[in-house]
Design an enzyme around this catalytic site. Sequence first.
Site, PDB file in Angstrom:
ATOM      1  N   ARG A   1      17.682  69.277  23.115  1.00  0.00           N
ATOM      2  CA  ARG A   1      17.276  68.000  23.835  1.00  0.00           C
ATOM      3  C   ARG A   1      18.755  67.092  23.244  1.00  0.00           C
ATOM      4  NH1 ARG A   1      18.456  65.816  19.355  1.00  0.00           N
ATOM      5  NH2 ARG A   1      17.875  64.026  20.558  1.00  0.00           N
ATOM      6  N   GLY A   2      18.447  65.787  23.855  1.00  0.00           N
ATOM      7  CA  GLY A   2      19.550  64.818  23.922  1.00  0.00           C
ATOM      8  C   GLY A   2      20.392  65.062  25.036  1.00  0.00           C
ATOM      9  N   ALA A   3      20.806  63.626  25.594  1.00  0.00           N
ATOM     10  CA  ALA A   3      21.405  64.037  26.841  1.00  0.00           C
ATOM     11  C   ALA A   3      22.656  64.978  27.102  1.00  0.00           C
ATOM     12  CB  ALA A   3      21.851  62.663  27.411  1.00  0.00           C
TER      13      ALA A   3
ATOM     14  N   ARG B   1      14.260  68.272  33.059  1.00  0.00           N
ATOM     15  CA  ARG B   1      14.056  67.076  32.603  1.00  0.00           C
ATOM     16  C   ARG B   1      14.779  65.896  33.429  1.00  0.00           C
ATOM     17  NH1 ARG B   1      14.457  66.155  26.356  1.00  0.00           N
ATOM     18  NH2 ARG B   1      12.973  64.425  26.867  1.00  0.00           N
TER      19      ARG B   1
ATOM     20  N   GLN C   1      12.279  62.997  16.413  1.00  0.00           N
ATOM     21  CA  GLN C   1      13.686  63.251  16.192  1.00  0.00           C
ATOM     22  C   GLN C   1      14.384  62.609  14.937  1.00  0.00           C
ATOM     23  OE1 GLN C   1      12.005  62.147  18.956  1.00  0.00           O
ATOM     24  NE2 GLN C   1      12.676  63.151  21.000  1.00  0.00           N
TER      25      GLN C   1
ATOM     26  N   ASP D   1      20.477  57.965  27.538  1.00  0.00           N
ATOM     27  CA  ASP D   1      20.205  59.113  28.521  1.00  0.00           C
ATOM     28  C   ASP D   1      20.846  58.744  29.982  1.00  0.00           C
ATOM     29  OD1 ASP D   1      18.099  59.224  26.098  1.00  0.00           O
ATOM     30  OD2 ASP D   1      18.237  61.104  27.274  1.00  0.00           O
TER      31      ASP D   1
ATOM     32  N   ASN E   1      17.079  55.195  26.937  1.00  0.00           N
ATOM     33  CA  ASN E   1      17.015  55.902  25.932  1.00  0.00           C
ATOM     34  C   ASN E   1      15.728  56.133  25.303  1.00  0.00           C
ATOM     35  OD1 ASN E   1      18.754  57.302  23.720  1.00  0.00           O
ATOM     36  ND2 ASN E   1      18.136  55.621  22.293  1.00  0.00           N
ATOM     37  N   LYS E   2      15.592  56.867  24.303  1.00  0.00           N
ATOM     38  CA  LYS E   2      14.311  57.230  23.804  1.00  0.00           C
ATOM     39  C   LYS E   2      13.420  56.039  23.563  1.00  0.00           C
ATOM     40  CE  LYS E   2      13.243  60.708  22.907  1.00  0.00           C
ATOM     41  NZ  LYS E   2      12.276  61.196  24.040  1.00  0.00           N
TER      42      LYS E   2
HETATM   43  O1  MRU Z   1      13.853  63.380  24.592  1.00  0.00           O
HETATM   44  P1  MRU Z   1      15.216  63.534  23.788  1.00  0.00           P
HETATM   45  O2  MRU Z   1      15.111  63.966  22.261  1.00  0.00           O
HETATM   46  O3  MRU Z   1      16.132  64.477  24.799  1.00  0.00           O
HETATM   47  O4  MRU Z   1      15.611  62.177  23.837  1.00  0.00           O
HETATM   48  C1  MRU Z   1      17.148  61.865  23.184  1.00  0.00           C
HETATM   49  C2  MRU Z   1      17.556  60.686  23.162  1.00  0.00           C
HETATM   50  O5  MRU Z   1      16.818  59.763  23.802  1.00  0.00           O
HETATM   51  C3  MRU Z   1      19.043  60.318  22.849  1.00  0.00           C
HETATM   52  O6  MRU Z   1      19.106  59.165  22.076  1.00  0.00           O
HETATM   53  C4  MRU Z   1      19.870  60.497  23.796  1.00  0.00           C
HETATM   54  O7  MRU Z   1      19.679  61.568  24.671  1.00  0.00           O
HETATM   55  C5  MRU Z   1      21.280  60.395  23.403  1.00  0.00           C
HETATM   56  S1  MRU Z   1      21.817  61.587  22.721  1.00  0.00           S
HETATM   57  C6  MRU Z   1      23.509  61.573  22.362  1.00  0.00           C
END
Ligand code: MRU
Length: 345
Positions: free
Chosen positions: A46-48, A89, A196, A237, A247-248
Amino acid sequence: MSFRTIEWRDNKVIMIDQTRLPGEEIYNEYEDFQSVAEAIKGMIIRGAPAIGVAAAMGIALGAREIIADTHESFFQQLSNVCDVMARTRPTAVNLFWAIKRMKRVADAHRDRELAYIREVLRLEAIRIEEEDLEICKAIGRHGAKLIPEGATVLTHCNAGGLATAGYGTALGVIRAAHDAGKKIKVFADETRPWLQGARLTAWELMKDGIPVTLISDNMAGFFMHKGEITCCVVGADRIAANGDTANKIGTYSVAVLAKENNIPFYVAAPVSTLDLSLAGGSDIPIEERHAREVTHLHGFPVAPEGISVRNPAFDVTPARYIAGIITEKGVVRGDYERGLKKLVG
Ligand code: MRU
């Protein structure tokens, strides 16, 4: 860094299983694109930026799996592989950016033999991963200048090595400031419901010996009001043309609290996270995930059975709360509309 988020090895994709951290450091092997798509959906990765790399590697695996007598059939099936990746996603635009890049590369070699096209796709996926690591380091170099000596930096979610090909975006800024010898400390929001911050950010910063204190999400305001937070740095994201940033979930609350307490709030992200086709944040699609993520913790119920639940995975922080957007090409401040366009153009 002492772990690898994702890599291509012996025609397999290897990923650290982020659902098992911090308890177990397990690396899963993937040999087919469908299981890579499931891994993205299931938050194994996970993470963009990391999702973008995984999608690219999944497409390279998919290209190897295709059985086709003609180019037409190959490209039709490749398009199906890309569609499967695109349905994993919806919010992180890096996923769609990587898919587009893989499609473009395949198209550019349309006249070549299928074996050649498969190899070009494999190499492109590996290039996306390698470039991402360099991009994160450049983000770190630009961002570290904004972090004062002795700062306490609050971050939300995990925008670290685990969310990228390595090093991280927000945590890249923190790593670079730490590596430059600044005596900084980090406050990590735990980041309900998926944790996270507690499970991943705390784990990777401790591994690197960067001082980190874990707080639950509802404590951020308390520490800001007491004057214990110098600045906030988070990842992104998707960033719209006017600088509004998805973002999250919970990032928006942190940004509003930061503004109220006169604390600079920075966003760190690669240019591939920009989506200039969207005028503002209200156009960003927000993923809603399963209710069980809210009602259960490690399989144990923490809410009454049958309770009505909402579980948006992301929120949008309006640009007016953001003191600067840190990218690999430099820091954009003030007029985001103009500054972001210049980065891409
Ligand atoms: O749901 P996730 O864990 O994929 O969400 C991740 C985030 O919101 C991060 O802050 C974002 O992707 C930036 S990662 C460098």
